[in-house]
Design an enzyme around this catalytic site. Structure first.
Site, short mmCIF file in Angstrom:
data_model
loop_
_atom_site.label_atom_id
_atom_site.label_comp_id
_atom_site.label_asym_id
_atom_site.label_seq_id
_atom_site.Cartn_x
_atom_site.Cartn_y
_atom_site.Cartn_z
N HIS A 160 0.82 -1.21 0.00
CA HIS A 160 0.00 0.00 0.00
C HIS A 160 0.85 1.26 0.00
O HIS A 160 0.34 2.36 -0.24
CB HIS A 160 -0.96 0.00 1.19
CG HIS A 160 -0.31 0.19 2.53
ND1 HIS A 160 -0.01 -0.85 3.38
CD2 HIS A 160 0.09 1.31 3.18
CE1 HIS A 160 0.54 -0.38 4.48
NE2 HIS A 160 0.61 0.94 4.38
N ASP A 191 0.50 -7.64 1.26
CA ASP A 191 0.87 -6.24 1.50
C ASP A 191 2.39 -6.05 1.52
O ASP A 191 2.93 -5.36 2.39
CB ASP A 191 0.26 -5.75 2.81
CG ASP A 191 0.17 -4.22 2.86
OD1 ASP A 191 0.53 -3.58 1.85
OD2 ASP A 191 -0.23 -3.68 3.90
N SER A 269 4.95 2.10 8.12
CA SER A 269 4.62 1.03 7.19
C SER A 269 5.83 0.67 6.33
O SER A 269 6.46 1.54 5.75
CB SER A 269 3.45 1.45 6.29
OG SER A 269 2.28 1.64 7.03
#
Length: 578
Positions: A160, A191, A269
């Site tokens: 993402h 992911d 992230s």
């Protein structure tokens, strides 16, 4: 009088030195103070003998207590203890000599520093497609996240973090230069994304991280990254608090995940999670935001990471995580087990439905009981042994396989045990969870905009709460319907661009198309082909809720060009439908 008056205050205590450990920031400082350390006692005071049953009395008041020294203050404050007491005892000065704090050896520091240098900051410019107006894209925006260097001149980050990218740049720790990066693979389900940089200067002085084993509960983890857009590296520490099959929000899948109590914020992230030996045990990717919880973050563990890397190395691209295409039911009820013919020593799960597109649909049947997968027995609640004292959902065994691999499945059917060698494949959904970075498909005729439904489309139309706001018919198909063929799509009239030819149809929106001129359609390309090649007098569309749209063929096709010019639409169909 005043000079001889005793001042009120705490009574002095004679400290007894002992071995004391002080732990700060996982670096252990050892204080080797022993009973032989020098303790200065005034000449007019008699030293206390710890072995004596009658402790010495000094002045008036209670007997002096002998206590252990509780070292809690800083070394500077603890090195000198000065007791000023006016009265019968005179002036007392007690000095406890302590050696200087021992600094950590450079050998221990060197384990962590190279791992820190492998962490990079990821800059990405995104240009997302506009699913509601599929012939154009949204305004571009920028984001920053974290990543880290692995072997083979590659960098890992979250999927993402680079989704719908138009430009990706990387910056090393302590550097002012941003290097252009190329996206090699994006694993939407897990992911994870893999990047590389062509500039040789980027790889100078950077050692790739080493991957460690799957951590156990309560093992220490350290998350490293660039949260909240900071330019300097950030480190947060915690422990592994849970390990289970998690729902990956971005991938809309369920894979193995770690729950930790270290803070994971926006920008973390893609950053690595290290164990206490400086080896990477996961990738930070999401956190739980709720008013009743604090500091709950989630990490993609090494088994999932290694699956992604090996999948890319094996196939030259990311092929995905396979699934066993069945819906199953727990067999915890004893009456249910008895009615289906299971013995008391048999355990497993009952197959409710089988996806028609799954390879195993040719051999497995509803009401079969899956007893084992690849030789591992499945319990009545659908779990299998994981590690000592732990159990996990048997989908973990399936996710360890690769697309196209075979697996041995043992089932119970009519009290008979059967074995099948099935081929595993990826999940085919009627309403896909992602469009995998591809431009959305559309077809326009007489102002009617036809589109294929996907989860991003529903999110674009109804917002992040689409599961509550979308039409019930669409949600039912999203949650329960199964694709009957590999290329099946759910096609809807997305909207009607108002024109004279479509008067009375303006209110039709997000309604499924069931058939065209009496023929059921399979996907959007099939619909566009039938309409373009239609020689009938009328175009007849059968819609959900028994609605019907009828247009004169020649008039509809002639009006389409004017409608496209009015709305500045470059083409009546997307490139993939031509």
């Amino acid at each position: 009088m005043g000079d001889n008056k005793r001042k009120r205050g705490p009574k002095p205590k004679t400290p007894v030195a002992e071995d004391t450990n002080i732990t700060t920031m996982d670096i252990q400082y050892t204080n080797p103070t022993t009973a032989n350390d020098a303790v200065s006692v005034p000449a007019n005071e008699t030293a206390t003998d710890p072995s004596s049953s009658q402790p010495s009395r000094r002045g008036r008041g209670r007997p002096r207590k002998t206590e252990k020294l509780n070292i809690a203050a800083s070394p500077e404050r603890r090195s000198l203890r000065h007791v000023d007491q006016n009265g019968d005892g005179g002036h007392a000065l007690a000095v406890v000599s302590e050696p200087p704090l021992m600094l950590p050896s450079w050998e221990n520091v060197a384990r962590v520093v190279p791992a820190m240098e492998a962490v990079v900051k990821v800059f990405c410019v995104h240009t997302e497609p506009n699913l509601s107006l599929p012939w154009q894209r949204k305004r571009q925006y920028s984001s920053s996240s974290s990543g880290f260097v692995i072997g083979g001149r590659r960098v890992l980050t979250n999927a993402h973090s680079v989704e719908h990218h138009t430009q990706v740049k990387l910056k090393k720790r302590g550097s002012e230069t941003k290097y252009l990066a190329t996206v090699l693979a994006i694993g939407t389900e897990c992911d994870i994304a893999m990047l590389t940089v062509s500039d040789d200067e980027f790889w100078e002085g950077v050692l790739p991280v080493e991957f460690g084993e799957l951590p156990a509960l309560q093992d220490a983890v350290t998350v490293v990254g660039y949260p909240i857009g900071g330019d300097t590296i950030s480190v947060t520490s915690g422990v592994v608090s849970r390990m289970e099959i998690l729902s990956y929000v971005h991938g809309s899948t369920e894979l193995l995940g770690l729950q930790i109590d270290a803070a994971i914020n926006s920008g973390n992230s893609g950053g690595p999670a290290f164990n206490d030996r400086g080896k990477c045990v996961g990738i930070a990717f999401q956190s739980l935001k709720h008013e009743d919880v604090e500091n709950i973050g989630y990490v993609i563990p090494t088994p999932v990471i290694m699956h992604f890397i090996q999948d890319y190395e094996k196939n030259g691209e990311y092929t995905g995580f396979p699934v066993i295409g069945v819906e199953w039911q727990k067999m915890e009820n004893p009456d249910l087990r008895t009615s289906i013919g299971m013995r008391t020593d048999q355990k497993g799960v009952r197959i409710r439905r089988i996806e028609p597109t799954a390879p195993e649909s040719h051999v497995l049947k509803p009401s079969d009981v899956i007893l084992s997968f690849d030789g591992v027995n499945i319990a009545n609640d659908g779990t299998v042994p994981f590690r000592h004292g732990e159990r996990i959902g048997f989908s973990y065994l399936v996710s360890q396989k690769y697309t196209g691999d075979n697996a041995l499945v043992k089932v119970l059917r009519n009290s008979e045990i059967l074995e099948y060698n099935i081929k595993l494949s990826t999940h085919k959904r009627l309403i896909p969870a992602h469009i995998n970075g591809k431009p959305p498909s559309y077809y326009i005729i007489a102002g009617f905009v036809f589109a294929a439904v996907s989860v991003p489309y529903l999110r674009s139309e109804y917002g992040k709460d689409y599961e509550f706001d979308a039409p019930v018919k669409l949600l039912d198909k999203h949650l329960h319907s199964m694709a009957q063929s590999i290329d099946e799509q759910l096609v809807v009239v997305s909207q009607v661009l108002v024109a004279d030819i479509n008067i009375g149809y303006e209110d039709i929106v997000n309604t499924q198309v069931l058939a065209f001129n009496g023929k059921p359609l399979n996907n959007l390309k099939n619909l566009a082909s039938m309409v373009e090649n239609c020689d009938d007098e009328y175009l007849k569309f059968d819609l959900e809720y028994d609605q019907m749209v009828v247009l004169q063929t020649k008039t509809a096709k002639a009006a389409t060009l004017d409608i496209l010019l009015t709305h500045c639409i470059p083409s009546a169909m997307s490139d993939d439908l031509r």
